[in-house]
Motif scaffolding. Structure first.
Motif, PDB file in Angstrom:
ATOM      1  N   GLU A  39       0.843  -1.193   0.000  1.00  0.00           N
ATOM      2  CA  GLU A  39       0.000   0.000   0.000  1.00  0.00           C
ATOM      3  C   GLU A  39       0.888   1.257   0.000  1.00  0.00           C
ATOM      4  OE1 GLU A  39      -2.332   0.442   3.568  1.00  0.00           O
ATOM      5  OE2 GLU A  39      -4.097  -0.049   2.406  1.00  0.00           O
ATOM      6  N   TYR A  57      -7.347  12.106   9.001  1.00  0.00           N
ATOM      7  CA  TYR A  57      -7.668  11.672  10.364  1.00  0.00           C
ATOM      8  C   TYR A  57      -7.945  12.870  11.278  1.00  0.00           C
ATOM      9  CZ  TYR A  57      -6.918   6.654   9.886  1.00  0.00           C
ATOM     10  OH  TYR A  57      -7.046   5.333   9.539  1.00  0.00           O
ATOM     11  N   GLN A  68      -9.643   9.932  -0.199  1.00  0.00           N
ATOM     12  CA  GLN A  68     -10.096   8.707  -0.873  1.00  0.00           C
ATOM     13  C   GLN A  68      -9.954   8.825  -2.400  1.00  0.00           C
ATOM     14  OE1 GLN A  68     -10.457   5.926   0.389  1.00  0.00           O
ATOM     15  NE2 GLN A  68     -10.651   6.462   2.571  1.00  0.00           N
ATOM     16  N   ARG A  92      -4.333  -4.626  -0.516  1.00  0.00           N
ATOM     17  CA  ARG A  92      -5.627  -3.975  -0.732  1.00  0.00           C
ATOM     18  C   ARG A  92      -5.867  -3.740  -2.235  1.00  0.00           C
ATOM     19  NH1 ARG A  92      -5.526  -0.663   4.395  1.00  0.00           N
ATOM     20  NH2 ARG A  92      -6.569  -1.971   5.953  1.00  0.00           N
ATOM     21  N   GLU A 159      -2.570   7.344  13.183  1.00  0.00           N
ATOM     22  CA  GLU A 159      -3.647   6.398  13.549  1.00  0.00           C
ATOM     23  C   GLU A 159      -3.965   6.369  15.032  1.00  0.00           C
ATOM     24  OE1 GLU A 159      -2.704   3.186   9.993  1.00  0.00           O
ATOM     25  OE2 GLU A 159      -2.002   2.817  12.047  1.00  0.00           O
TER      26      GLU A 159
HETATM   27  C1  LIG Z   1      -7.845   1.191  -0.490  1.00  0.00           C
HETATM   28  C2  LIG Z   1      -7.710   1.938   0.799  1.00  0.00           C
HETATM   29  C3  LIG Z   1      -6.691   1.746   1.720  1.00  0.00           C
HETATM   30  C4  LIG Z   1      -6.950   2.664   2.763  1.00  0.00           C
HETATM   31  C5  LIG Z   1      -6.293   2.938   3.957  1.00  0.00           C
HETATM   32  N1  LIG Z   1      -6.823   3.885   4.768  1.00  0.00           N
HETATM   33  C6  LIG Z   1      -6.094   4.208   6.004  1.00  0.00           C
HETATM   34  C7  LIG Z   1      -6.163   3.108   7.023  1.00  0.00           C
HETATM   35  C8  LIG Z   1      -4.806   3.165   7.688  1.00  0.00           C
HETATM   36  O1  LIG Z   1      -4.829   4.072   8.777  1.00  0.00           O
HETATM   37  C9  LIG Z   1      -3.871   3.740   6.633  1.00  0.00           C
HETATM   38  C10 LIG Z   1      -2.988   2.707   5.969  1.00  0.00           C
HETATM   39  O2  LIG Z   1      -3.718   1.604   5.563  1.00  0.00           O
HETATM   40  O3  LIG Z   1      -4.711   4.350   5.654  1.00  0.00           O
HETATM   41  C11 LIG Z   1      -7.993   4.576   4.448  1.00  0.00           C
HETATM   42  O4  LIG Z   1      -8.442   5.408   5.241  1.00  0.00           O
HETATM   43  N2  LIG Z   1      -8.627   4.333   3.271  1.00  0.00           N
HETATM   44  C12 LIG Z   1      -8.127   3.376   2.436  1.00  0.00           C
HETATM   45  N3  LIG Z   1      -8.571   2.927   1.230  1.00  0.00           N
END
Ligand SMILES: Cc1cc2cn([C@H]3C[C@H](O)[C@@H](CO)O3)c(=O)nc2[nH]1
Length: 223
Positions: A39, A57, A68, A92, A159
């Motif tokens: 990722e 966050y 997103q 993912r 986080e």
């Molecule tokens: C595809 C996808 C991965 C992903 C990760 N995250 C966040 C969750 C974790 O805190 C961080 C790394 O996975 O990013 C998110 O908010 N939305 C996401 N969408």
């Protein structure tokens, strides 16, 4: 006559925050016939100097849409990456982006329905126009409490404010999508691994997936 290159056997590694995806992927570093695409969190933490993960966050309603949108772009980039190896392991996918994270942010009101509609339209367009291959989904199934403890231990700064309740709703979305099949589309067969196991036991659990993955990696002699 140039050889028609078969697309690689493609695996999505899915799971909640803190379910151990990175550790799982590191287990497969040892096989040179597998390309690992982790990722691109570092890209989300630094887009031209902007830490979109932190912004999201810290102020979700203001930044979830931008975050997103960018996550989806970086995931599409990963899906489109050509790999020289017969096996491609991705952390993912555009599917978990849509059915887990974007779904979660729409349901909890972080994304306005109009913003959700735009992200959903992008997903539908990509899904219908760009071949996104998947041959297997490895679902690292962790109970939210275990994932929560791991996040605390890992202590990724952005986080630390993630509450257990957030992990519980993300867990339910993963279960609905991959196990109960009541949410969205599941693009490949799902192999569920018990991600609650601690490091010492989990290598045995990983071996369950090795056969299904490595039989597509031509040069690995099966143990
Ligand atoms: C595809 C996808 C991965 C992903 C990760 N995250 C966040 C969750 C974790 O805190 C961080 C790394 O996975 O990013 C998110 O908010 N939305 C996401 N969408």
């Amino acid at each position: 006559m140039n050889a028609v290159s078969k697309r690689p056997f493609t695996v999505f590694v899915e799971g909640n925050i803190g379910s151990g995806k990175t550790t799982f992927l590191e287990h497969f570093c040892q096989f040179e016939d597998i390309t690992l695409l982790t990722e691109p969190v570092e890209e989300w933490r630094n887009l031209n100097g902007w830490n979109l993960l932190d912004l999201m966050y810290k102020d979700p309603t203001k930044w979830a849409m931008a975050f997103q949108s960018y996550v989806s772009l970086t995931m599409l980039d990963m899906h489109c990456k050509l790999t020289p190896t017969p096996v491609k392991l991705m952390e993912r996918s555009l599917y978990s982006a849509r059915y887990c994270f974007v779904e979660q942010m729409m349901r909890n009101g972080t994304l306005h329905p109009a913003q959700f509609a735009v992200l959903d339209e992008w997903f539908r367009f990509i899904h219908h126009n760009i071949p996104i291959a998947a041959d297997l989904i490895v679902y690292l199934k962790a109970t939210p409490a275990v994932a929560y403890e791991r996040i605390k231990k890992r202590a990724r700064s952005e986080e630390q404010c993630v509450p257990l309740s957030y992990l519980e709703s993300l867990h339910k979305l993963h279960e609905d999508w991959l196990v109960h099949r009541t949410l969205g589309e599941c693009p490949a067969p799902v192999l569920v691994l018990d991600a609650d196991l601690d490091l010492s036991q989990i290598t045995e659990e990983y071996k369950k997936s090795e056969h299904q993955i490595l039989r597509h990696a031509v040069d690995v002699v099966m143990r």
